[in-house]
Design an enzyme around this catalytic site. Structure first.
Site, PDB file in Angstrom:
ATOM      1  N   GLU A  63       0.831  -1.202   0.000  1.00 58.68           N
ATOM      2  CA  GLU A  63       0.000   0.000   0.000  1.00 58.68           C
ATOM      3  C   GLU A  63       0.869   1.257   0.000  1.00 58.68           C
ATOM      4  O   GLU A  63       0.578   2.232  -0.697  1.00 58.68           O
ATOM      5  CB  GLU A  63      -0.895  -0.018   1.243  1.00 58.68           C
ATOM      6  CG  GLU A  63      -2.115   0.860   1.144  1.00 58.68           C
ATOM      7  CD  GLU A  63      -3.056   0.591   2.321  1.00 58.68           C
ATOM      8  OE1 GLU A  63      -4.147   0.069   2.093  1.00 58.68           O
ATOM      9  OE2 GLU A  63      -2.674   0.887   3.475  1.00 58.68           O
ATOM     10  N   GLU A  78       2.298   1.686  -3.386  1.00 61.31           N
ATOM     11  CA  GLU A  78       1.233   2.178  -4.275  1.00 61.31           C
ATOM     12  C   GLU A  78       1.027   3.688  -4.076  1.00 61.31           C
ATOM     13  O   GLU A  78       0.891   4.442  -5.037  1.00 61.31           O
ATOM     14  CB  GLU A  78      -0.063   1.410  -3.956  1.00 61.31           C
ATOM     15  CG  GLU A  78      -1.241   1.783  -4.843  1.00 61.31           C
ATOM     16  CD  GLU A  78      -2.537   1.084  -4.416  1.00 61.31           C
ATOM     17  OE1 GLU A  78      -2.517   0.290  -3.454  1.00 61.31           O
ATOM     18  OE2 GLU A  78      -3.570   1.349  -5.059  1.00 61.31           O
ATOM     19  N   CYS A  98      -8.400  -1.868   4.084  1.00 56.81           N
ATOM     20  CA  CYS A  98      -8.239  -3.077   4.903  1.00 56.81           C
ATOM     21  C   CYS A  98      -9.424  -3.334   5.832  1.00 56.81           C
ATOM     22  O   CYS A  98      -9.489  -4.386   6.455  1.00 56.81           O
ATOM     23  CB  CYS A  98      -6.933  -3.027   5.693  1.00 56.81           C
ATOM     24  SG  CYS A  98      -6.675  -1.492   6.529  1.00 56.81           S
ATOM     25  N   SER A 133      -7.090   1.932  -2.395  1.00 58.57           N
ATOM     26  CA  SER A 133      -5.876   1.146  -2.611  1.00 58.57           C
ATOM     27  C   SER A 133      -6.292  -0.224  -3.128  1.00 58.57           C
ATOM     28  O   SER A 133      -7.272  -0.801  -2.649  1.00 58.57           O
ATOM     29  CB  SER A 133      -5.123   0.980  -1.288  1.00 58.57           C
ATOM     30  OG  SER A 133      -4.183  -0.064  -1.411  1.00 58.57           O
ATOM     31  N   LYS A 182     -15.155  -9.525   8.311  1.00 58.05           N
ATOM     32  CA  LYS A 182     -14.090 -10.359   7.738  1.00 58.05           C
ATOM     33  C   LYS A 182     -14.646 -11.702   7.267  1.00 58.05           C
ATOM     34  O   LYS A 182     -14.094 -12.326   6.367  1.00 58.05           O
ATOM     35  CB  LYS A 182     -12.977 -10.609   8.762  1.00 58.05           C
ATOM     36  CG  LYS A 182     -12.079  -9.410   8.999  1.00 58.05           C
ATOM     37  CD  LYS A 182     -11.082  -9.198   7.881  1.00 58.05           C
ATOM     38  CE  LYS A 182     -10.235  -7.956   8.115  1.00 58.05           C
ATOM     39  NZ  LYS A 182      -9.615  -7.463   6.888  1.00 58.05           N
ATOM     40  N   GLU A 238     -15.804 -10.894   3.903  1.00 56.08           N
ATOM     41  CA  GLU A 238     -14.644 -10.668   3.024  1.00 56.08           C
ATOM     42  C   GLU A 238     -14.053 -11.998   2.559  1.00 56.08           C
ATOM     43  O   GLU A 238     -13.717 -12.161   1.383  1.00 56.08           O
ATOM     44  CB  GLU A 238     -13.572  -9.863   3.765  1.00 56.08           C
ATOM     45  CG  GLU A 238     -12.326  -9.601   2.914  1.00 56.08           C
ATOM     46  CD  GLU A 238     -11.143  -9.098   3.727  1.00 56.08           C
ATOM     47  OE1 GLU A 238     -11.095  -7.890   3.993  1.00 56.08           O
ATOM     48  OE2 GLU A 238     -10.264  -9.913   4.081  1.00 56.08           O
ATOM     49  N   GLU A 260     -13.209 -13.075  -5.583  1.00 58.37           N
ATOM     50  CA  GLU A 260     -11.936 -12.597  -6.144  1.00 58.37           C
ATOM     51  C   GLU A 260     -10.749 -12.865  -5.210  1.00 58.37           C
ATOM     52  O   GLU A 260      -9.592 -12.753  -5.637  1.00 58.37           O
ATOM     53  CB  GLU A 260     -12.017 -11.097  -6.473  1.00 58.37           C
ATOM     54  CG  GLU A 260     -12.288 -10.160  -5.303  1.00 58.37           C
ATOM     55  CD  GLU A 260     -13.769  -9.926  -5.032  1.00 58.37           C
ATOM     56  OE1 GLU A 260     -14.584 -10.795  -5.420  1.00 58.37           O
ATOM     57  OE2 GLU A 260     -14.113  -8.907  -4.415  1.00 58.37           O
ATOM     58  N   CYS A 307     -10.441  -1.589  14.745  1.00 59.49           N
ATOM     59  CA  CYS A 307     -10.629  -3.036  14.975  1.00 59.49           C
ATOM     60  C   CYS A 307     -10.684  -3.393  16.466  1.00 59.49           C
ATOM     61  O   CYS A 307     -11.298  -4.390  16.841  1.00 59.49           O
ATOM     62  CB  CYS A 307      -9.499  -3.825  14.335  1.00 59.49           C
ATOM     63  SG  CYS A 307      -9.142  -3.317  12.662  1.00 59.49           S
TER      64      CYS A 307
END
Ligand code: FES
Length: 576
Positions: free
Chosen positions: A281, A284, A301, A321, A360, A363, A368, A506
């Site tokens: 990241e 990037e 994230c 990102s 999560k 996710e 993908e 979190c």
């Protein structure tokens, strides 16, 4: 007007800030008044009346959570009349509540059960006459059982006022009343981000976390499987609370020992892949800054935030990102790098993650996230579910010796550990990006302006000849403000933005142990900063195991292989 008020509660004289409710004043001096619809993180509503008290001179009993203190007020919290009224209110709630407490997900941790027990209710003098209500179990993160809803409205306020979404509302009438999404849609058809904050404030088993412990027990029993686990930064400062410890206890070593005792073949650290995320990241960001890419760049994230953006602001997708989350990066590397290095068939690996987060679970099911040819993560458990497994196994957690993570993917830096709190991802990214761009270490290393619990925080750094402005937002109501500012042309001039869906990040995720104390997230946050200070490596790019990964397997950060395995894409989600 006086800024304080002096009153008496149960004969005790106390002075509190003007504007406090009677409940807050009592709580401050340790006088316990039961409450159900009230939650300290939410605006008081005064709907359940369980918290009634006697105020001298008042005609009726007063709901202490919504009645403000006044000078000279005399309050009694446990007169015979008060106790009888409260008990009758709870008996009426129990009359319309299912009687399956023993097997309920909140058994032993249910506020209604505790209040009923504290009040000595041993029989329910009214018949159950609520019509059957269908459970909502069609998503991987959150389970709703409307039959257990006591209509306290905490979830409604959390979702609308704190998260700014408003998935839930009161629906139907009379005995059919319930809280549900509009048109009784299941959560996977409503605009739910799966942040799980509703489950954290629900006092009963009406909203709970989808339980996946059976899948993990089955994998651990299967001799053909190699079961490997990663543990997110916030789990080490939350798990203790699920096992009799205090908020802010750092139990990394005991957690590792417990996971080995449960039978996991390898125990790794998500801090390792948080460092990897920073490499990808951060690189990037540097490319976008130097080459004129889409700005501001936004972190990706937090999966609740990703869902939110895909549903509400899909036009901002180019700002995201493309780096996968630490959870997903870890899973990919487990089934490629680690499998190759250790000569293991990746098809035999069961990749489990322990996360503070309910989103999560969603996710991990994204199609993908399987660039290796295998699913990055097979099963996600929350901190609460891990606590349950440890209790099921009968382990004496507090007596376990400290153990170390397994090597190759088990070293994490302090930058990786602070990923768990609001501001932590940004601070970690800045520690690395600053040094990569200037060749000098950030001094001081700790980025104070992005620490703390302010909803939106900013910092400006001079990196070489460029002034870089960063911002940090947590909870989705603040995310909305940031998104609107970007749509309005980014008047603040932000270059890089961190957003986390949960209030505080979190550490206060939907999968962390439930706490009614307002300072719990702060104690967990301080624990992560302590952990950072105590770790020998505090910058992601100095992590030797991450350096070895690039040297031996990936090549350059943002290189071809890294892009193929560690980056992803987003798509608009249309629901409702
Ligand atoms: Fe005060 Fe419900 S807790 S009215």
């Amino acid at each position: 007007m006086s800024k304080t008020v002096t009153l008496t509660i149960d004969g005790q004289t106390l002075t509190v800030p003007a504007g406090y409710s009677i409940w807050e004043a009592a709580h401050q001096v340790g006088i316990n008044i039961p409450n159900l619809c009230h939650h300290p993180a939410l605006r008081p509503e005064g709907s359940c009346r369980v918290c009634v008290v006697k105020v001298k001179g008042a005609r009726n009993l007063s709901a202490s959570c919504v009645t403000k203190v006044a000078e000279g007020m005399e309050v009694s919290t446990h007169t015979p009349e008060v106790l009888a009224v409260r008990k009758n209110i709870v008996e009426l709630l129990l009359a319309n509540h299912p009687r399956d407490c023993l097997s309920c997900a909140r058994s032993g941790n249910c506020e209604l059960q505790k209040i009923a027990s504290d009040m000595g209710i041993r029989k329910i003098p009214y018949n159950y006459n609520r019509p059957p209500m269908k459970k909502d179990e069609g998503n991987p993160s959150i389970t709703r059982d409307p039959a257990k809803c006591i209509l306290c409205g905490r979830c409604v306020r959390m979702c609308s006022e704190v998260q700014g979404i408003g998935v839930y509302g009161f629906t139907w009438r009379g005995i059919n009343s319930r809280v549900s999404p509009a048109f009784d849609l299941p959560l996977d058809k409503a605009t739910c981000t799966y942040c799980g904050q509703c489950a954290k404030v629900c006092p009963t088993g009406a909203i709970t976390i989808h339980n996946d412990t059976d899948k993990v027990w089955a994998a651990l029993r299967d001799p053909e499987k190699i079961v490997m686990v990663q543990t997110a930064p916030s789990v080490r400062v939350g798990l203790s609370e699920a096992l009799g410890g205090k908020p802010g206890d750092i139990v990394t070593g005991k957690m590792v020992a417990a996971l080995r005792q449960l039978g996991f073949d390898k125990v790794f650290d998500t801090n390792w892949s948080a460092d990897l995320t920073i490499m990808e990241e951060g690189t990037e960001f540097i490319h976008r800054l130097k080459d004129g890419g889409v700005m501001p760049m936004i972190t990706s994230c937090s999966p609740g935030w990703v869902n939110y953006m895909e549903m509400f602001y899909p036009e901002l997708i180019p700002h995201f990102s493309t780096a996968k989350s630490p959870q997903a990066m870890f899973g990919t590397m487990l089934k490629t790098y680690y499998a190759q290095k250790m000569n293991i068939d990746p098809a035999k690996i069961v990749s489990v993650s322990i996360m503070p987060c309910t989103a999560k679970k969603f996710e991990a099911q994204r199609p993908e996230l399987s660039a290796s040819g295998f699913r990055d993560v097979d099963v996600v458990l929350t901190t609460v579910e891990l606590g349950q497994m440890i209790r099921e196994a009968g382990l004496n957690f507090q007596a376990l010796p400290d153990e170390q993570f397994d090597p190759l993917m088990g070293v994490g830096s302090g930058a990786g550990t602070i990923f768990g709190t609001t501001g932590g991802v940004m601070e970690a990214a800045v520690r690395t990006a600053y040094e990569l761009l200037t060749g000098k270490g950030l001094d001081p290393l700790e980025l104070a302006p992005v620490r703390g619990m302010e909803g939106i925080k900013e910092a400006t750094l001079t990196i070489g000849k460029t002034k870089v402005k960063v911002a940090v937002a947590h909870n989705l109501a603040n995310a909305r403000k940031v998104c609107e500012a970007i749509k309005a042309g980014n008047p603040h001039g932000w270059h890089f933005i961190e957003i986390m869906a949960c209030p505080g990040g979190c550490i206060n995720g939907g999968g962390q142990p439930i706490s009614l104390e307002m300072d719990t997230p702060v104690k967990r946050q301080e624990a992560l900063y302590t952990d950072d200070r105590n770790l020998p490596i505090r910058k992601s790019h100095e992590n030797p195991e991450v350096q070895a990964l690039y040297r031996e397997f990936l090549g350059e950060p943002n290189g071809h292989k890294a892009h193929q395995l560690l980056h992803t894409h987003y798509r608009e989600q249309i629901r409702g």
